[in-house]
Write an enzyme that holds these catalytic residues in place. Structure first.
Site, mmCIF file in Angstrom:
data_model
loop_
_atom_site.group_PDB
_atom_site.id
_atom_site.type_symbol
_atom_site.label_atom_id
_atom_site.label_comp_id
_atom_site.label_asym_id
_atom_site.label_seq_id
_atom_site.Cartn_x
_atom_site.Cartn_y
_atom_site.Cartn_z
ATOM 1 C CD GLU A 11 -2.263 -1.210 2.849
ATOM 2 O OE1 GLU A 11 -2.774 0.082 3.292
ATOM 3 O OE2 GLU A 11 -2.499 -2.149 3.379
ATOM 4 C CB CYS A 69 2.522 7.812 3.185
ATOM 5 S SG CYS A 69 2.772 6.586 4.681
ATOM 6 C CB CYS A 98 5.923 -5.333 9.387
ATOM 7 S SG CYS A 98 7.085 -4.330 10.448
ATOM 8 C CB CYS A 153 4.143 -2.685 16.680
ATOM 9 S SG CYS A 153 5.926 -2.054 16.402
ATOM 10 C CB CYS A 205 1.006 -1.865 13.679
ATOM 11 S SG CYS A 205 1.452 -1.419 12.138
ATOM 12 N N GLY A 242 6.252 -1.966 6.924
ATOM 13 C CA GLY A 242 7.674 -2.395 6.953
ATOM 14 C C GLY A 242 8.362 -1.605 7.658
ATOM 15 C CD GLU A 243 12.530 -0.347 10.996
ATOM 16 O OE1 GLU A 243 11.341 -0.008 11.341
ATOM 17 O OE2 GLU A 243 13.392 0.359 11.394
ATOM 18 C CB SER A 249 8.826 6.656 10.216
ATOM 19 O OG SER A 249 8.442 6.046 11.545
ATOM 20 C CB SER A 276 7.701 4.211 15.957
ATOM 21 O OG SER A 276 7.467 4.676 14.801
ATOM 22 C CG LEU A 277 9.659 6.951 22.496
ATOM 23 C CD1 LEU A 277 10.994 5.999 22.349
ATOM 24 C CD2 LEU A 277 10.293 8.090 23.204
ATOM 25 C CG HIS A 278 4.712 4.069 19.259
ATOM 26 N ND1 HIS A 278 4.398 5.441 18.745
ATOM 27 C CD2 HIS A 278 4.679 3.370 18.199
ATOM 28 C CE1 HIS A 278 4.388 5.432 17.665
ATOM 29 N NE2 HIS A 278 4.572 4.158 17.006
ATOM 30 C CG ASN A 299 -6.253 5.203 12.193
ATOM 31 O OD1 ASN A 299 -7.439 5.228 12.390
ATOM 32 N ND2 ASN A 299 -5.842 5.574 11.191
ATOM 33 C CB CYS A 335 0.267 0.926 8.708
ATOM 34 S SG CYS A 335 1.187 2.218 9.494
#
Ligand code: SAH
Length: 351
Positions: free
Chosen positions: A90, A104, A111, A115, A118, A160-161, A192, A219-221, A295, A338
């Site tokens: 995507e 984006c 991935c 997480c 996600c 993905g990372e 990111s 991405s700390l979160h 989200n 995502c």
């Protein structure tokens, strides 16, 4: 090799082998990057025989098939692309009223980071994308814009990372930022990462070599390792202290302020104590915190905090001395978070 897989120098070599003069490289790049033309037959300043020769040699310029083009009233447009091996990815185009046109893009199929909040990782990791597959997303999103408009920003925040597929990504970004490519400003490209210290250091090294000082977002979160490992299992390999040390290096190397992304999940990481911990953690950093309300993802049990709670969290950080931006996500209606479109479409398809 498919056309978009070739870096400029490789294209030059390949054209030489086809006995074509080197200025054809520039012509081809102008058509593809500036004129958004992906069909050799339409490249009218090339002799017809050359157009035919190129088409016979390369096949089609685009490798993906657009399966879904999902538009929403909030000026977000999303593409679901099928890759030559049948996998899907995507990418999203975001427009705003400041004139920003942001692409984006994804860097992997699926991935491996896992997480828990996600959608991208729900189906696991399949493979890295190639340089051409990454570049193609950028070109396709650019071509959704009217003729006289082009992308102004690029965020590597899709599936993905990125730091685990850095060579392919940086090769694609070279063309996105080349003056004879898409000519995007390096300063408007953000990568990111989930926060892999070695990945951040590799990026810093590349920046030192090339001078392309891409913006880094992490991405700390979560403000402590216990909670972070719970919601981002990758954290067990390298915790927050190591990540921050790598981002310090990136800042020292580039002078570019690092962005820390923090999604707010109701009751999980959005309490006062979390705001206090986060303020203490980032207090002396030249950094900005991007607060993103979670989200919702269909299969997942997490919820978005009510807006006043989001605002309260933001002001707690501000009074703790941090620079904060609240990013109310666009595109929820079209599964723009995502991995969501890919999953939902496949579910409709009956998986
Ligand atoms: N792997 C990279 C690139 C993905 S970027 C990274 O982790 O940064 C996508 C961003 O959206 C990340 O910050 C990710 O944590 C966040 N994200 C994932 N799922 C989300 C959701 N449901 N709501 C809000 N943000 C989400």
């Amino acid at each position: 090799m498919p056309f978009l897989e070739l870096e400029k120098a490789q294209l030059q070599n390949e054209l030489a082998e086809l006995k074509l003069p080197s200025y054809r490289t520039g012509q081809l790049r102008r058509w593809v990057f500036a004129r958004k033309t992906f069909d050799f037959a339409l490249m009218t300043d090339l002799p017809k025989s050359v157009r035919q020769q190129l088409a016979a040699h390369f096949g089609s310029i685009l490798q993906t098939t657009t399966q879904v083009r999902d538009c929403a009233s909030d000026s977000t447009e999303k593409l679901l692309l099928a890759l030559p091996d049948g996998q899907q990815i995507e990418c999203v185009l975001l427009r705003d009223n400041r004139g920003h046109r942001t692409a984006c893009i994804s860097t992997q199929v699926g991935c491996a980071m896992g997480c828990v909040f996600c959608a991208s990782g729900l189906g696991g990791f399949v493979r890295n994308l190639s340089r051409g597959e990454i570049l193609e997303q950028i070109l396709l999103l650019n071509s959704l814009l009217p003729k006289d408009e082009r992308l102004t920003h690029l965020v590597v925040m899709g599936i993905g990372e990125p730091t685990l597929n850095l060579d392919a990504l940086l090769s694609a970004l070279d063309d996105a930022t080349a003056s004879d490519g898409l000519d995007l400003s390096v300063r408007r490209v953000t990568i990111s990462t989930v926060g892999i210290p070695n990945g951040i250091r590799s990026l810093a090294k590349s920046v030192a070599n090339t001078g392309k000082e891409y913006k880094l977002a992490v991405s700390l979160h979560a403000p402590n390792d216990e909670l972070r490992t719970k919601i981002m299992p990758q954290n067990r390999f390298a915790g927050i202290a190591e990540i921050l040390s790598a981002t310090d290096d990136y800042f020292a190397q580039t002078g570019r302020r690092v962005t820390f992304e923090y999604i707010l999940i109701d009751g999980v990481n959005d309490r006062q104590k979390h705001a206090r911990q986060l303020s203490a953690l980032l207090k002396n950093k030249t950094a900005v915190v991007n607060l993103i309300p979670f989200n919702p993802v269909l299969e997942l049990p997490f919820r978005t905090p009510p807006e006043p709670q989001v605002r309260r969290f933001a002001s707690l950080l501000e009074s703790g001395g941090l620079q904060v931006k609240v990013r109310f996500r666009k595109g929820d209606t079209i599964n723009a978070a995502c991995g969501q479109l890919r999953r939902n479409i496949n579910k409709i398809g009956g998986d």
